[in-house]
Design an enzyme around this catalytic site. Structure first.
Site, PDB file in Angstrom:
ATOM      1  N   THR A   1       7.334  13.532   1.187  1.00 43.50           N
ATOM      2  CA  THR A   1       5.884  13.368   1.060  1.00 43.50           C
ATOM      3  C   THR A   1       5.369  14.396   0.063  1.00 43.50           C
ATOM      4  O   THR A   1       5.944  15.484  -0.071  1.00 43.50           O
ATOM      5  CB  THR A   1       5.158  13.581   2.403  1.00 43.50           C
ATOM      6  OG1 THR A   1       5.514  14.872   2.880  1.00 43.50           O
ATOM      7  CG2 THR A   1       5.532  12.542   3.412  1.00 43.50           C
TER       8      THR A   1
ATOM      9  N   GLU B   1       5.257   7.304   3.849  1.00 48.50           N
ATOM     10  CA  GLU B   1       5.868   6.882   5.112  1.00 48.50           C
ATOM     11  C   GLU B   1       5.865   5.373   5.297  1.00 48.50           C
ATOM     12  O   GLU B   1       6.494   4.854   6.217  1.00 48.50           O
ATOM     13  CB  GLU B   1       5.106   7.521   6.292  1.00 48.50           C
ATOM     14  CG  GLU B   1       5.281   9.026   6.415  1.00 48.50           C
ATOM     15  CD  GLU B   1       4.292   9.833   5.571  1.00 48.50           C
ATOM     16  OE1 GLU B   1       3.729   9.270   4.614  1.00 48.50           O
ATOM     17  OE2 GLU B   1       4.097  11.013   5.872  1.00 48.50           O
TER      18      GLU B   1
ATOM     19  N   LYS C   1     -17.797  16.856  10.134  1.00 50.21           N
ATOM     20  CA  LYS C   1     -18.591  16.613  11.342  1.00 50.21           C
ATOM     21  C   LYS C   1     -19.760  17.578  11.345  1.00 50.21           C
ATOM     22  O   LYS C   1     -19.598  18.769  11.559  1.00 50.21           O
ATOM     23  CB  LYS C   1     -17.729  16.807  12.584  1.00 50.21           C
ATOM     24  CG  LYS C   1     -18.258  16.039  13.774  1.00 50.21           C
ATOM     25  CD  LYS C   1     -17.252  15.995  14.885  1.00 50.21           C
ATOM     26  CE  LYS C   1     -17.629  14.889  15.864  1.00 50.21           C
ATOM     27  NZ  LYS C   1     -16.762  14.889  17.029  1.00 50.21           N
TER      28      LYS C   1
ATOM     29  N   TRP D   1     -20.362  12.264  12.176  1.00 53.47           N
ATOM     30  CA  TRP D   1     -19.364  12.185  11.104  1.00 53.47           C
ATOM     31  C   TRP D   1     -20.009  11.938   9.745  1.00 53.47           C
ATOM     32  O   TRP D   1     -20.948  11.165   9.639  1.00 53.47           O
ATOM     33  CB  TRP D   1     -18.390  11.024  11.358  1.00 53.47           C
ATOM     34  CG  TRP D   1     -17.476  11.205  12.531  1.00 53.47           C
ATOM     35  CD1 TRP D   1     -17.499  10.484  13.685  1.00 53.47           C
ATOM     36  CD2 TRP D   1     -16.383  12.118  12.652  1.00 53.47           C
ATOM     37  NE1 TRP D   1     -16.503  10.910  14.523  1.00 53.47           N
ATOM     38  CE2 TRP D   1     -15.798  11.912  13.915  1.00 53.47           C
ATOM     39  CE3 TRP D   1     -15.852  13.101  11.825  1.00 53.47           C
ATOM     40  CZ2 TRP D   1     -14.704  12.637  14.365  1.00 53.47           C
ATOM     41  CZ3 TRP D   1     -14.754  13.826  12.281  1.00 53.47           C
ATOM     42  CH2 TRP D   1     -14.199  13.596  13.535  1.00 53.47           C
TER      43      TRP D   1
HETATM   44  P1  AMP Z   1       0.988   9.812  -0.004  1.00 55.28           P
HETATM   45  O1  AMP Z   1       1.973   9.710   1.087  1.00 55.28           O
HETATM   46  O2  AMP Z   1       1.032  11.098  -0.750  1.00 55.28           O
HETATM   47  O3  AMP Z   1       1.041   8.615  -0.875  1.00 55.28           O
HETATM   48  O4  AMP Z   1      -0.442   9.833   0.625  1.00 55.28           O
HETATM   49  C1  AMP Z   1      -0.875   8.817   1.484  1.00 55.28           C
HETATM   50  C2  AMP Z   1      -2.337   8.970   1.725  1.00 55.28           C
HETATM   51  O5  AMP Z   1      -3.076   8.708   0.532  1.00 55.28           O
HETATM   52  C3  AMP Z   1      -2.897   8.013   2.732  1.00 55.28           C
HETATM   53  O6  AMP Z   1      -2.667   8.439   4.044  1.00 55.28           O
HETATM   54  C4  AMP Z   1      -4.371   8.021   2.367  1.00 55.28           C
HETATM   55  O7  AMP Z   1      -5.011   9.168   2.903  1.00 55.28           O
HETATM   56  C5  AMP Z   1      -4.339   8.156   0.866  1.00 55.28           C
HETATM   57  N1  AMP Z   1      -4.480   6.838   0.247  1.00 55.28           N
HETATM   58  C6  AMP Z   1      -3.514   6.016  -0.190  1.00 55.28           C
HETATM   59  N2  AMP Z   1      -4.035   4.897  -0.720  1.00 55.28           N
HETATM   60  C7  AMP Z   1      -5.377   5.008  -0.615  1.00 55.28           C
HETATM   61  C8  AMP Z   1      -6.495   4.190  -0.971  1.00 55.28           C
HETATM   62  N3  AMP Z   1      -6.347   3.012  -1.579  1.00 55.28           N
HETATM   63  N4  AMP Z   1      -7.730   4.645  -0.686  1.00 55.28           N
HETATM   64  C9  AMP Z   1      -7.927   5.835  -0.090  1.00 55.28           C
HETATM   65  N5  AMP Z   1      -6.922   6.657   0.263  1.00 55.28           N
HETATM   66  C10 AMP Z   1      -5.666   6.248   0.010  1.00 55.28           C
END
Ligand code: AMP
Length: 542
Positions: free
Chosen positions: A185, A331, A440, A445
């Site tokens: 990640t 993930e 918050k 929120w």
């Molecule tokens: P990563 O594992 O680094 O790709 O991060 C995943 C996270 O990116 C997700 O849990 C979201 O918080 C954010 N994310 C991914 N796609 C989107 C999207 N289209 N809009 C808003 N947040 C997103």
């Protein structure tokens, strides 16, 4: 009763064999630095994968289950590595080149990479930490000149490694549930954690994403893969292009908006992927310097962060190009949802349609979503009730690599995303925030994502990131960091408050603004809120 159907292995070898037999004539085009263009066919790539498989097994002694790292941009050899490494039963570990040296050292040692394939231009990053890498036996240099000098030990050139190898190689019989790829990640929330993809999850993810209601890829497409191959297997695009017969265009490190536009034009690219930051840059560059002819680009698939309504609208109105929002996580392989309109939306106003497209969208077949509220109840699908988004499906993680920490998983088998979302009656999911980013204030929120999207719709604002800061009265309040389109622009706080009051009620509107030259970004181009919070805590935001 068991069905009477063959137990046919869903592996990356099945993908490669299919791509070669049906689409051997299709192209893989790489734009390397200094204007160098390389083109070859799926068939040529296939032969080189077999040579690589021979080299990995016979020259480098790689066997089933070994970890092999890649530290590279998007290009033909990197695609060969995806197939060659996984094809022999080893695991293709794509290392994120944008992480800090400490993190890179950590993930290489944690994964126990035996060999690392590294681009010549990225060698200096590895040289610094090489003495600390405990398991690496060989470094294979990609795109390196013959007289390339490095302090890395045990180096070989990629072309020398495969040159004399046979093009015959019989793929071993692999279990589709075995590991094919590993990606950590990006570390948005702490130490990188490994996600181990299986052959089966890779196959199913790719076949699903290419379908019309999802990514919509076919053998008539030429696709630019902007998402780095070191980030969640470039969203599975190197696999789906072979399955759909789409030509693949790979930009290597040419990721500046002008360079991307040049590639889009030269290669007549009609589909692409990328994070919003990239598309925002491309949009502004096109506005500054409109192309003489309409681009062939029809659609760009965006994920990683929210694609804003204003960017979807701008691209479409100004250039007739459609932005399609997808959501996912490392993930979840990564893609979990996509937002496309359906016939049921035909009767809606253009603005209402845009609102739906700016949601993160509906789950792909093979993926289930649910929202769980703070009190542990399932949220109704009313498009209003916020809670934590949880997911399960054929390409969702069951546990992190080498950990038995299961705090991210529920007892009944769902993965907790850490995103705060709603789902409406038609199944469209909308991210309101990540748990830690939700503000918050006075018990209510506030969505920082909604504020950012709204602020970025202001004509003088280029980027806006909103974080929570402590407040004596309200416990927390929002602070907006603003990057102006032009440094000469002046936007008063009163003007911004007035602008936001059209969409937000008083308590939701930030009263505090800071101006920056650039919002700090994570290694994959997302707003780095951790860094912004740190700058704030250190009193460096004024
Ligand atoms: P990563 O594992 O680094 O790709 O991060 C995943 C996270 O990116 C997700 O849990 C979201 O918080 C954010 N994310 C991914 N796609 C989107 C999207 N289209 N809009 C808003 N947040 C997103």
């Amino acid at each position: 009763m068991k069905g009477l159907i063959m137990d046919y292995p869903l592996t990356t070898n099945t993908i490669l064999e299919y791509g070669n037999s049906v689409y051997h004539h299709k192209k893989i085009i790489t734009h390397l630095p200094d204007g160098i263009r390389h083109e070859y066919s799926f068939g040529d790539m296939y032969k080189r994968c077999k040579k690589l498989a021979n080299a990995l097994t016979q020259k480098l002694g790689i066997t089933n289950g070994d970890m092999v790292g890649t530290f590279a941009w998007n290009h033909g050899p990197h695609v060969e590595l995806y197939y060659g490494i996984s094809g022999i039963g080893a695991v293709c570990h794509t290392i994120n080149i944008r992480l800090s040296a400490n993190q890179i050292e950590y993930i290489i040692n944690n994964s126990e990479d035996k060999v690392i394939f590294v681009d010549a231009t990225l060698v200096p990053l590895l040289e610094k930490i090489a003495p600390l890498l405990e398991t690496v036996e060989y470094y294979i240099l990609i795109n390196a000149a013959d007289d390339f000098i490095t302090t890395l030990p045990n180096t070989l050139h990629y072309e020398d490694l495969i040159r004399d190898q046979s093009e015959d190689f019989e793929w071993p019989e692999l279990n589709e549930n075995d590991a094919s790829g590993l990606c950590y990640t990006s570390g948005t929330t702490g130490l990188p954690k490994g996600v181990l993809y299986s052959h089966r999850s890779t196959f199913l993810h790719a076949t699903t994403i290419m379908s019309p209601n999802a990514g919509n890829f076919s053998n008539r497409d030429t696709v630019l893969l902007i998402v780095p191959q070191f980030h969640v297997m470039a969203w599975g695009f190197p696999y789906l292009c072979l399955l759909s017969g789409s030509n693949m265009v790979l930009p290597s490190s040419n990721l500046q908006p002008e360079a991307i536009i040049k590639i889009l034009i030269e290669e007549k690219v009609n589909k692409a992927n990328g994070v919003p930051t990239i598309w925002l840059g491309v949009y502004h560059a096109l506005k500054m310097n409109p192309p003489k002819e309409k681009l062939a680009l029809e659609e760009y698939l965006v994920g990683g962060s929210a694609l804003t309504k204003s960017l979807i609208e701008g691209f479409e109105k100004d250039f007739g190009i459609k932005g399609v929002q997808a959501w996912g996580m490392t993930e979840t392989s990564p893609l979990g949802t996509v937002s496309r309109l359906q016939p049921l939306h035909d009767c809606l106003s253009e603005d209402a349609k845009l609102t739906i497209r700016a949601k993160q969208g509906t789950a792909f077949p093979g993926v289930e979503l649910r929202i769980v509220t703070d009190d542990g109840n399932l949220a109704p699908t009313d498009g209003k009730t916020m809670g934590e988004l949880q997911i399960k499906g054929a390409w969702t993680i069951t546990s992190y690599f080498k950990t038995n920490n299961n705090e991210n998983f529920t007892k009944d088998g769902w993965f907790k995303t850490g995103d705060v979302s709603t789902i409406d009656q038609d199944g469209y999911m909308e991210i309101k925030d990540r748990t830690k980013d939700l503000i918050k204030s006075g018990g209510e929120w506030i969505s920082s994502v909604a504020l950012e999207s709204a602020l970025m719709a202001h004509p003088k604002i280029k980027e806006a990131a909103v974080i929570a800061i402590p407040d004596e009265k309200w416990v927390e309040k929002p602070l907006a960091s603003i990057v102006l389109m032009n440094n000469e622009d002046v936007v008063s706080e009163e003007e911004l408050i007035d602008f936001l009051s059209r969409e937000f009620v008083k308590y939701q509107i930030p009263k505090d603004y800071v101006y920056m030259n650039e919002v700090p970004k994570t290694s994959v181009g997302k707003f780095d809120k951790k860094e912004i919070r740190k700058l704030f805590a250190e009193g460096k935001l004024t």
